[in-house]
Design an enzyme around this catalytic site. Structure first.
Site, short mmCIF file in Angstrom:
data_model
loop_
_atom_site.label_atom_id
_atom_site.label_comp_id
_atom_site.label_asym_id
_atom_site.label_seq_id
_atom_site.Cartn_x
_atom_site.Cartn_y
_atom_site.Cartn_z
N SER A 94 0.86 -1.18 0.00
CA SER A 94 0.00 0.00 0.00
C SER A 94 0.90 1.23 0.00
O SER A 94 1.51 1.57 1.02
CB SER A 94 -0.91 0.01 1.23
OG SER A 94 -1.81 -1.07 1.18
N LYS A 169 -7.29 1.59 -2.61
CA LYS A 169 -6.85 1.19 -1.28
C LYS A 169 -6.83 2.38 -0.32
O LYS A 169 -7.24 2.27 0.84
CB LYS A 169 -5.46 0.54 -1.34
CG LYS A 169 -4.87 0.16 0.02
CD LYS A 169 -5.76 -0.81 0.79
CE LYS A 169 -5.25 -1.07 2.20
NZ LYS A 169 -3.99 -1.83 2.27
N LYS A 237 0.24 5.58 8.24
CA LYS A 237 0.95 5.75 6.97
C LYS A 237 -0.03 5.85 5.81
O LYS A 237 0.12 6.69 4.92
CB LYS A 237 1.92 4.57 6.76
CG LYS A 237 2.70 4.61 5.46
CD LYS A 237 2.06 3.79 4.35
CE LYS A 237 2.05 2.30 4.67
NZ LYS A 237 1.51 1.51 3.54
#
Length: 291
Positions: A94, A169, A237
């Site tokens: 990701s 995502k 993150k």
């Protein structure tokens, strides 16, 4: 197929194991004690991403963040030094949608196709081969990769071109993060008001507020089970990726920004390696209702 799998972390190990169990030939890098079982089962250890890529038809990455992917692909002894024209690179990490497009363009100069295929489902989904996989890239690359994706996931969708998988995502992580924060606020409110959070959660499960996050993460909050399925620091993150992209697009994401600040606070409190449902501990601390 001959597959280089790079990134044998909590998620990567079971994903690689499913490919190995299906009799694909696996080349793996940086073997540790927790991943030795893959070698024992037949995976071939190599000394660098370059060596892994040189041996493979497909290269799969499952790494923590954008700089890690950049280093593995383009650093010294990286994938780009060993990969051959016609190879398919699949990044299941990701990372930044913007960087993803750059990586794909640079590899295209070598005749290498590139898919971004980030996943959702956590460690449990990885172990059960039940991940949701969001794919960006060419139709031809997707068709080649689909049999491999089907060994690792259940809900598999090509969203669009390169970068669109990462965009999907990021959108997923916005929804998950904000919903975890909402569930945490609701259960904290119930606790401070003198109600039993477990019974409030049970009542809400039968109404319009019901969700998988209320079901699974709400249960973690009630039972105080914060062993990581997905760590707060990793979710932070992902929200950082969302805010970086939003800044470039001149889009306001105020609640995403607020949730990320709560995750910053969670890290400051030493909770970065707890499951993201542990965000309730941060809210409890703010309310003077901590453990």
């Amino acid at each position: 197929m001959k597959i280089a799998f790079i990134g044998l972390g909590v998620m990567g190990r079971p994903m690689a194991g499913h490919l190995l169990a299906a009799k694909h030939e696996l080349f793996v890098h940086r073997i540790k004690a927790v991943s030795q079982h893959l070698v024992d089962a037949g995976a071939q250890p190599v000394s660098s991403p370059r060596e892994a890529a040189a041996a493979a038809e497909v290269v799969i990455l499952m790494l923590p963040d954008t700089p890690d992917v950049a280093t593995v692909l383009f650093g010294k002894d990286g994938v780009a030094e060993g990969v051959r024209a016609g190879t398919l690179v699949i990044d299941m990490s990701s990372i930044s949608p913007v960087a993803t497009k750059d990586f794909a363009a640079w590899l295209a100069e070598k005749g290498v196709d590139y898919l971004d295929a980030p996943v959702s489902g956590g460690e449990v989904g990885a172990k059960n081969a039940a991940l949701t996989i969001m794919v960006g890239g060419s139709e031809a690359g997707f068709e080649k990769a689909l049999p491999l994706f089907q060994l690792m996931g259940k809900n598999i969708n090509r969203v669009g071109g390169v970068g669109d998988g990462q965009t999907a995502k990021v959108a997923n992580q916005i929804i998950v993060g904000l919903t975890i924060e909402a569930v945490a606020e609701a259960l904290l409110f119930a606790k401070k008001a003198g109600a039993d959070p477990a019974k409030v959660r049970e009542a809400l499960m039968g109404g319009f507020a019901s969700s998988r996050i209320l079901e699974l993460h709400g249960e973690r909050m009630v039972s105080r089970s914060f062993d990581p399925g997905f760590r707060i620091r990793l979710h932070r993150k992902d929200l950082s990726l969302a805010l970086d992209a939003a800044r470039a697009l001149d889009v306001a994401l105020p609640n995403t920004a607020g949730t990320m600040q709560l995750m910053n606070a969670a890290l400051a409190l030493g909770d970065g390696d707890k499951d993201h449902s542990g965000l309730i501990r941060t809210l409890e601390t703010l309310a003077g209702a901590g453990d």
